[in-house]
Design an enzyme around this catalytic site. Sequence first.
Site, PDB file in Angstrom:
ATOM      1  N   GLN A  12       0.823  -1.207   0.000  1.00  0.00           N
ATOM      2  CA  GLN A  12       0.000   0.000   0.000  1.00  0.00           C
ATOM      3  C   GLN A  12       0.857   1.258   0.000  1.00  0.00           C
ATOM      4  O   GLN A  12       1.894   1.318   0.651  1.00  0.00           O
ATOM      5  CB  GLN A  12      -0.896  -0.017   1.251  1.00  0.00           C
ATOM      6  CG  GLN A  12      -2.120   0.846   1.168  1.00  0.00           C
ATOM      7  CD  GLN A  12      -3.116   0.488   2.265  1.00  0.00           C
ATOM      8  OE1 GLN A  12      -3.252  -0.676   2.624  1.00  0.00           O
ATOM      9  NE2 GLN A  12      -3.798   1.477   2.793  1.00  0.00           N
TER      10      GLN A  12
ATOM     11  N   SER B 295       3.765  -6.670   2.536  1.00  0.00           N
ATOM     12  CA  SER B 295       2.444  -6.502   3.151  1.00  0.00           C
ATOM     13  C   SER B 295       1.359  -7.024   2.213  1.00  0.00           C
ATOM     14  O   SER B 295       1.347  -8.213   1.896  1.00  0.00           O
ATOM     15  CB  SER B 295       2.227  -5.041   3.547  1.00  0.00           C
ATOM     16  OG  SER B 295       1.079  -4.914   4.366  1.00  0.00           O
ATOM     17  N   LEU B 296       0.448  -6.163   1.720  1.00  0.00           N
ATOM     18  CA  LEU B 296      -0.586  -6.688   0.820  1.00  0.00           C
ATOM     19  C   LEU B 296       0.039  -7.296  -0.427  1.00  0.00           C
ATOM     20  O   LEU B 296      -0.557  -8.176  -1.069  1.00  0.00           O
ATOM     21  CB  LEU B 296      -1.615  -5.611   0.467  1.00  0.00           C
ATOM     22  CG  LEU B 296      -1.347  -4.626  -0.669  1.00  0.00           C
ATOM     23  CD1 LEU B 296      -1.783  -5.189  -2.016  1.00  0.00           C
ATOM     24  CD2 LEU B 296      -2.061  -3.317  -0.420  1.00  0.00           C
TER      25      LEU B 296
ATOM     26  N   ARG C 111      -9.627  -8.437   4.054  1.00  0.00           N
ATOM     27  CA  ARG C 111      -8.458  -7.966   4.802  1.00  0.00           C
ATOM     28  C   ARG C 111      -8.478  -6.447   4.897  1.00  0.00           C
ATOM     29  O   ARG C 111      -8.253  -5.866   5.963  1.00  0.00           O
ATOM     30  CB  ARG C 111      -7.165  -8.437   4.124  1.00  0.00           C
ATOM     31  CG  ARG C 111      -5.857  -8.034   4.807  1.00  0.00           C
ATOM     32  CD  ARG C 111      -4.680  -8.541   3.961  1.00  0.00           C
ATOM     33  NE  ARG C 111      -3.384  -8.353   4.579  1.00  0.00           N
ATOM     34  CZ  ARG C 111      -2.604  -7.285   4.404  1.00  0.00           C
ATOM     35  NH1 ARG C 111      -3.027  -6.284   3.642  1.00  0.00           N
ATOM     36  NH2 ARG C 111      -1.418  -7.212   4.983  1.00  0.00           N
TER      37      ARG C 111
ATOM     38  N   HIS D  11       0.281  -3.471  11.015  1.00  0.00           N
ATOM     39  CA  HIS D  11       1.382  -4.347  11.448  1.00  0.00           C
ATOM     40  C   HIS D  11       1.800  -4.065  12.886  1.00  0.00           C
ATOM     41  O   HIS D  11       2.978  -4.068  13.222  1.00  0.00           O
ATOM     42  CB  HIS D  11       2.559  -4.249  10.483  1.00  0.00           C
ATOM     43  CG  HIS D  11       2.204  -4.715   9.100  1.00  0.00           C
ATOM     44  ND1 HIS D  11       1.970  -6.035   8.808  1.00  0.00           N
ATOM     45  CD2 HIS D  11       1.990  -4.038   7.948  1.00  0.00           C
ATOM     46  CE1 HIS D  11       1.639  -6.152   7.533  1.00  0.00           C
ATOM     47  NE2 HIS D  11       1.638  -4.959   6.990  1.00  0.00           N
TER      48      HIS D  11
ATOM     49  N   GLN E 119       0.361 -12.196   9.756  1.00  0.00           N
ATOM     50  CA  GLN E 119       1.006 -11.112   9.010  1.00  0.00           C
ATOM     51  C   GLN E 119       0.373  -9.752   9.273  1.00  0.00           C
ATOM     52  O   GLN E 119       1.045  -8.724   9.277  1.00  0.00           O
ATOM     53  CB  GLN E 119       0.971 -11.437   7.510  1.00  0.00           C
ATOM     54  CG  GLN E 119       1.768 -10.483   6.636  1.00  0.00           C
ATOM     55  CD  GLN E 119       0.929  -9.901   5.513  1.00  0.00           C
ATOM     56  OE1 GLN E 119      -0.237  -9.586   5.699  1.00  0.00           O
ATOM     57  NE2 GLN E 119       1.542  -9.763   4.353  1.00  0.00           N
TER      58      GLN E 119
END
Length: 307
Positions: free
Chosen positions: A11, A90-91, A115, A196, A245
């Site tokens: 992102q 991440s994503l 998510r 996170h 995660q």
Amino acid sequence: MSKVAFMFPGQGAQYVGMGKDFYDTYEEAKAVYQIAGEASGLDMESLCFTENEKINITEYTQIAMLATEVAILKVAEAKGLKADVCAGLSLGEYGALAAAKVMELKDLFHLIRMRGIFMQEAYPVGGAMTAVLGMDADKIKEICDKTEGIVTIANYNCPGQIVITGEEEAVGKAAQALSEVGAKRCVPLKVSGPFHSALLEGAGEKLGTELEKVTIQKPVIPYVCNVSASYVTEAEGIKELLEKQVSSSVCWQQSVERMIADGVDTFIEIGSGKTLTGFMRKINKDVKVMNIDKKEDLERVLEELGC
């Protein structure tokens, strides 16, 4: 023998119009956006290609970016581009899941949609993230541990760039302390939550419930996971890693270093922007790194690699 890794950004690299030249030119790309739309109930063409406010809101950003990454990936694969391993930030790890073919695309897009929603809803106000530039990771962790409140490392991006996350007040205090002990700069990020961090554990648990509905296959190529920077080669354990995660630190620098240590010498960033390409130049200048954001980027990569 050269070893190739695909890598997928997270992102922050999104922009209106990303992927449109692929959508307009290749049926493989158009089909991906259609699957994403069917899986999410969203008008993906409007979200990705026309001016709108939603593209920068987490619950929409994530599926928009993933659709673009997978659309470019499918065209690249159709043109003969192959990888030995993959990873995503991440994503972007979901882009790696697509490259490793661990689940059907409709399930992948459903998961990333949920998510994004769960992360958006988990901590709607009072969270923050800040990029810390020019400071050692151990020192950053030491300061975070000493700071009152919840603040921790979110992303190990590259040497000299680490992101901290948590409660807004705690992140601010930690950033002030880090500046006082030598951080070059502390730059607040324009994000809508403390991603996170432990504050997102509830979002991870909700995602875990959705993951239970999905069939996971053995990866066709290994991918390196964010949580531990270790290779994932079997279906077992993938659901648990994806749940964890959401609230765990992203070990991106460690993931890249792991792949380089195992002989990867060519990295191809697939998706919008050049964020990971920039990180790579700070992690290791000796490897080849390319990106595919536009159609002409793909043509250049194919030519350079002789595909």
